[in-house]
Design an enzyme around this catalytic site. Sequence first.
Site, mmCIF file in Angstrom:
data_model
loop_
_atom_site.group_PDB
_atom_site.id
_atom_site.type_symbol
_atom_site.label_atom_id
_atom_site.label_comp_id
_atom_site.label_asym_id
_atom_site.label_seq_id
_atom_site.Cartn_x
_atom_site.Cartn_y
_atom_site.Cartn_z
ATOM 1 N N GLY A 247 47.624 43.539 39.672
ATOM 2 C CA GLY A 247 46.951 42.946 40.840
ATOM 3 C C GLY A 247 45.441 43.067 40.737
ATOM 4 N N HIS B 288 45.909 18.866 68.559
ATOM 5 C CA HIS B 288 45.095 19.385 69.660
ATOM 6 C C HIS B 288 45.856 20.487 70.375
ATOM 7 C CE1 HIS B 288 42.250 19.394 72.976
ATOM 8 N NE2 HIS B 288 43.277 19.347 73.816
ATOM 9 N N CYS C 209 41.360 42.533 43.031
ATOM 10 C CA CYS C 209 41.664 41.762 44.242
ATOM 11 C C CYS C 209 42.742 42.431 45.090
ATOM 12 C CB CYS C 209 42.091 40.356 43.839
ATOM 13 S SG CYS C 209 42.561 39.348 45.226
ATOM 14 N N ALA D 167 26.334 47.904 47.550
ATOM 15 C CA ALA D 167 27.060 46.648 47.295
ATOM 16 C C ALA D 167 26.031 45.607 46.877
ATOM 17 C CB ALA D 167 27.814 46.220 48.541
HETATM 18 P P1 FAD Z 1 40.090 41.875 38.130
HETATM 19 O O1 FAD Z 1 40.793 41.619 39.393
HETATM 20 O O2 FAD Z 1 38.912 42.764 38.152
HETATM 21 O O3 FAD Z 1 41.180 42.448 37.140
HETATM 22 C C1 FAD Z 1 40.871 42.894 35.853
HETATM 23 C C2 FAD Z 1 41.893 43.927 35.442
HETATM 24 O O4 FAD Z 1 41.701 44.234 34.068
HETATM 25 C C3 FAD Z 1 41.764 45.234 36.203
HETATM 26 O O5 FAD Z 1 42.987 45.539 36.836
HETATM 27 C C4 FAD Z 1 41.423 46.259 35.113
HETATM 28 O O6 FAD Z 1 42.033 47.507 35.346
HETATM 29 C C5 FAD Z 1 41.982 45.590 33.868
HETATM 30 N N1 FAD Z 1 41.315 45.988 32.631
HETATM 31 C C6 FAD Z 1 39.988 45.912 32.348
HETATM 32 N N2 FAD Z 1 39.751 46.322 31.095
HETATM 33 C C7 FAD Z 1 40.947 46.671 30.572
HETATM 34 C C8 FAD Z 1 41.354 47.174 29.300
HETATM 35 N N3 FAD Z 1 40.480 47.360 28.300
HETATM 36 N N4 FAD Z 1 42.655 47.444 29.122
HETATM 37 C C9 FAD Z 1 43.562 47.233 30.105
HETATM 38 N N5 FAD Z 1 43.235 46.737 31.313
HETATM 39 C C10 FAD Z 1 41.941 46.459 31.548
HETATM 40 N N6 FAD Z 1 37.573 37.353 45.945
HETATM 41 C C11 FAD Z 1 38.079 36.371 46.728
HETATM 42 O O7 FAD Z 1 38.362 35.284 46.223
HETATM 43 N N7 FAD Z 1 38.287 36.569 48.065
HETATM 44 C C12 FAD Z 1 38.006 37.744 48.667
HETATM 45 O O8 FAD Z 1 38.211 37.893 49.872
HETATM 46 C C13 FAD Z 1 37.474 38.790 47.873
HETATM 47 N N8 FAD Z 1 37.187 39.983 48.423
HETATM 48 C C14 FAD Z 1 36.719 40.991 47.621
HETATM 49 C C15 FAD Z 1 36.435 42.213 48.222
HETATM 50 C C16 FAD Z 1 35.956 43.258 47.443
HETATM 51 C C17 FAD Z 1 35.669 44.588 48.099
HETATM 52 C C18 FAD Z 1 35.780 43.074 46.041
HETATM 53 C C19 FAD Z 1 35.300 44.213 45.187
HETATM 54 C C20 FAD Z 1 36.052 41.862 45.448
HETATM 55 C C21 FAD Z 1 36.526 40.801 46.229
HETATM 56 N N9 FAD Z 1 36.802 39.552 45.689
HETATM 57 C C22 FAD Z 1 37.280 38.551 46.485
HETATM 58 C C23 FAD Z 1 36.592 39.276 44.248
HETATM 59 C C24 FAD Z 1 37.944 39.342 43.495
HETATM 60 O O9 FAD Z 1 38.503 40.625 43.675
HETATM 61 C C25 FAD Z 1 37.712 39.070 42.023
HETATM 62 O O10 FAD Z 1 37.056 37.831 41.881
HETATM 63 C C26 FAD Z 1 39.030 39.009 41.270
HETATM 64 O O11 FAD Z 1 39.746 40.208 41.395
HETATM 65 C C27 FAD Z 1 38.769 38.727 39.798
HETATM 66 O O12 FAD Z 1 39.977 38.678 39.106
HETATM 67 P P2 FAD Z 1 40.032 39.010 37.549
HETATM 68 O O13 FAD Z 1 41.455 38.818 37.161
HETATM 69 O O14 FAD Z 1 39.002 38.257 36.831
HETATM 70 O O15 FAD Z 1 39.618 40.547 37.418
HETATM 71 P P1 NAD Z 2 26.660 39.767 46.419
HETATM 72 O O1 NAD Z 2 26.028 39.118 45.267
HETATM 73 O O2 NAD Z 2 27.471 38.953 47.349
HETATM 74 O O3 NAD Z 2 25.545 40.473 47.325
HETATM 75 C C1 NAD Z 2 24.681 41.426 46.795
HETATM 76 C C2 NAD Z 2 23.476 41.528 47.724
HETATM 77 O O4 NAD Z 2 22.724 42.659 47.352
HETATM 78 C C3 NAD Z 2 22.559 40.317 47.653
HETATM 79 O O5 NAD Z 2 22.254 39.881 48.948
HETATM 80 C C4 NAD Z 2 21.327 40.860 46.919
HETATM 81 O O6 NAD Z 2 20.142 40.206 47.285
HETATM 82 C C5 NAD Z 2 21.343 42.302 47.358
HETATM 83 N N1 NAD Z 2 20.659 43.244 46.467
HETATM 84 C C6 NAD Z 2 20.664 43.259 45.119
HETATM 85 N N2 NAD Z 2 19.982 44.327 44.667
HETATM 86 C C7 NAD Z 2 19.529 45.008 45.758
HETATM 87 C C8 NAD Z 2 18.785 46.199 45.953
HETATM 88 N N3 NAD Z 2 18.367 46.917 44.913
HETATM 89 N N4 NAD Z 2 18.523 46.588 47.203
HETATM 90 C C9 NAD Z 2 18.959 45.871 48.274
HETATM 91 N N5 NAD Z 2 19.687 44.735 48.144
HETATM 92 C C10 NAD Z 2 19.973 44.316 46.912
HETATM 93 O O7 NAD Z 2 27.505 40.990 45.800
HETATM 94 P P2 NAD Z 2 28.598 41.946 46.451
HETATM 95 O O8 NAD Z 2 28.538 41.895 47.930
HETATM 96 O O9 NAD Z 2 28.443 43.253 45.758
HETATM 97 O O10 NAD Z 2 29.939 41.293 45.976
HETATM 98 C C11 NAD Z 2 30.207 41.130 44.565
HETATM 99 C C12 NAD Z 2 31.050 39.923 44.319
HETATM 100 O O11 NAD Z 2 32.376 40.153 44.784
HETATM 101 C C13 NAD Z 2 30.579 38.686 45.076
HETATM 102 O O12 NAD Z 2 29.611 37.998 44.361
HETATM 103 C C14 NAD Z 2 31.840 37.890 45.193
HETATM 104 O O13 NAD Z 2 31.978 37.124 44.025
HETATM 105 C C15 NAD Z 2 32.928 38.937 45.257
HETATM 106 N N6 NAD Z 2 33.386 39.116 46.658
HETATM 107 C C16 NAD Z 2 33.915 38.054 47.309
HETATM 108 C C17 NAD Z 2 34.338 38.183 48.611
HETATM 109 C C18 NAD Z 2 34.934 36.996 49.306
HETATM 110 O O14 NAD Z 2 35.271 36.031 48.626
HETATM 111 N N7 NAD Z 2 35.099 37.026 50.623
HETATM 112 C C19 NAD Z 2 34.245 39.392 49.268
HETATM 113 C C20 NAD Z 2 33.688 40.463 48.586
HETATM 114 C C21 NAD Z 2 33.269 40.314 47.273
#
Ligand code: FAD
Ligand code: NAD
Length: 464
Positions: A40, A443, A43, A269
């Site tokens: 998973g 609606h 995400c 973040a």
């Molecule tokens: P990942 O989900 O990062 O998965 C990569 C996997 O590879 C990991 O499980 C890791 O353990 C594994 N891995 C890495 N290197 C190795 C290795 N050498 N050997 C074995 N396994 C390995 N995106 C959205 O679209 N909607 C959201 O609401 C949203 N909310 C988010 C909230 C937060 C707090 C965060 C941090 C991210 C959020 N994102 C959201 C972003 C989303 O989680 C990522 O875009 C997504 O998970 C990327 O998928 P991926 O498969 O590329 O990588």
């Molecule tokens: P982000 O790029 O969304 O925001 C980072 C923020 O930090 C920006 O506004 C930037 O200007 C600011 N920043 C950078 N350096 C700084 C510093 N030194 N001091 C103060 N501010 C600074 O990144 P994020 O919030 O860490 O999220 C990472 C990624 O995870 C996102 O780009 C997104 O792709 C993914 N994500 C997606 C969702 C969603 O789809 N709802 C939710 C969470 C995360």
Amino acid sequence: MKEITTRLLVIGGGPGGYVAAIRAGQLGVSTVLVETSELGGTCLTIGCIPSKAMIHAARQFEHAAQSAGGSPLGIRAGQPSIDITQTVQWKDGIVSRLTGGVGTLLRKAGVKVIKGWAQVQDGKTVTVQAKDGESMRVQCEHLLLATGSEPVELPMAPFGGAVVSSTELLSPVDLPRHLVVVGAGYIGLELGIAYRKLGADVTVVEAENTILPRYDAELTKPVLQSLKRHGITLHLDCSMEGHDERTGVHIRNAQADQIAIDADRVLVAVGRRPRSSGNGIESLQLRMDGHFIAVDDRCQTSMRSVWAIGDVTGEPMLAHRAMAQGVVVAEQIAGQNRRFQPLSIPAVCFTDPEIVTAGLSAAQAEDAGVDCIQGTFPFAANGRAMTLQSTAGFVRVIARRDNHLILGWQAVGQDVSELAAAFSQSMEMGAQLEDIAGTIHAHPTLGEAVQEAALQALGQALHI
Ligand code: FAD
Ligand code: NAD
């Protein structure tokens, strides 16, 4: 060392990797997936799902607290309290149901899952240090890199102690008294607002002169107003100077004044960086785009039969993009002619209110030299929004002036994330304004604002 041979080897069991593996398995491609942590990925385990669970819990708590203060709806209730340990357990329950489900789906598709750390040796060979101690060598015809991303650390405030990433903030053992959030992007604002609703004081520090710098000012204005209404303190144009457990967070503003903010927890973040090194990937000497792995519209890297998808390949770092790329790669390996060429990758920011965008903004269309018209409909004129007590925000549509082809949608408002599907479908199906304006929308729904925005662009708005 045990030897395994397979057609496709996927490194990473996040949304990109697990979806690619399921689809490949469904198409009869022998597939091995290596994941070092939980299936998973980010995400399901520490990202999208846990954050939305915590945001929902915070919203419920805020509603309960508002009722205690005397609600205009006539609801009266006592002052609520929250058992954060139970909240986290509830969130963990959702995560384990989903990660367990991914395991079942992979088994059903005939995918062999290896729990362990993958180290790339060459484009066709990967060694795995399995969790059970056994090491093995996997030989493959196709290698798919789906290793995802990890939080960026600030050198002046490394993770540890009170300084945490989203991962720790999504599994709190207790609630902070004062949370300082560094970065007013997706994570900072989604979690900052949730923690404020849970009762913590929250201060947000952002380097740019605006919150959510990826979005335009009209879209972020209702979020800015909500931050104010919730009593969240905002420091824009400020850089983080350091953190000290005793004196708190030190920031410097645009006038070079130093400000110290008392804090018992600090969320950093400021973005995420790809996991494109430290796992042997660098030894392949792939063409890179900064730290991201460069791919073409087939998700092929610069090395034949080595593919890459998801966060490791760059922006937008979103789960649904990773999944869609995963399907495209699996189907090509199964012999199909596929390309990753979406007209729109919707993006949702789960703040309060939510923001959703799909396709081009007016500024992007203008930059591309396209002559556009636009239409906007405010939720203040939408009956459903009134019944939800949430009239902030609007829906906006951008279309070509000459043939009314829809190029983009933007919305801000409560629950507008659910409009993302309608927005993307209209663009992928080549809809014109007249198609949306002429569709009967149920609606009373928030979706009526979508139809009304299209009508407004045509100069035919009915309810404004
Ligand atoms: P990942 O989900 O990062 O998965 C990569 C996997 O590879 C990991 O499980 C890791 O353990 C594994 N891995 C890495 N290197 C190795 C290795 N050498 N050997 C074995 N396994 C390995 N995106 C959205 O679209 N909607 C959201 O609401 C949203 N909310 C988010 C909230 C937060 C707090 C965060 C941090 C991210 C959020 N994102 C959201 C972003 C989303 O989680 C990522 O875009 C997504 O998970 C990327 O998928 P991926 O498969 O590329 O990588
Ligand atoms: P982000 O790029 O969304 O925001 C980072 C923020 O930090 C920006 O506004 C930037 O200007 C600011 N920043 C950078 N350096 C700084 C510093 N030194 N001091 C103060 N501010 C600074 O990144 P994020 O919030 O860490 O999220 C990472 C990624 O995870 C996102 O780009 C997104 O792709 C993914 N994500 C997606 C969702 C969603 O789809 N709802 C939710 C969470 C995360």
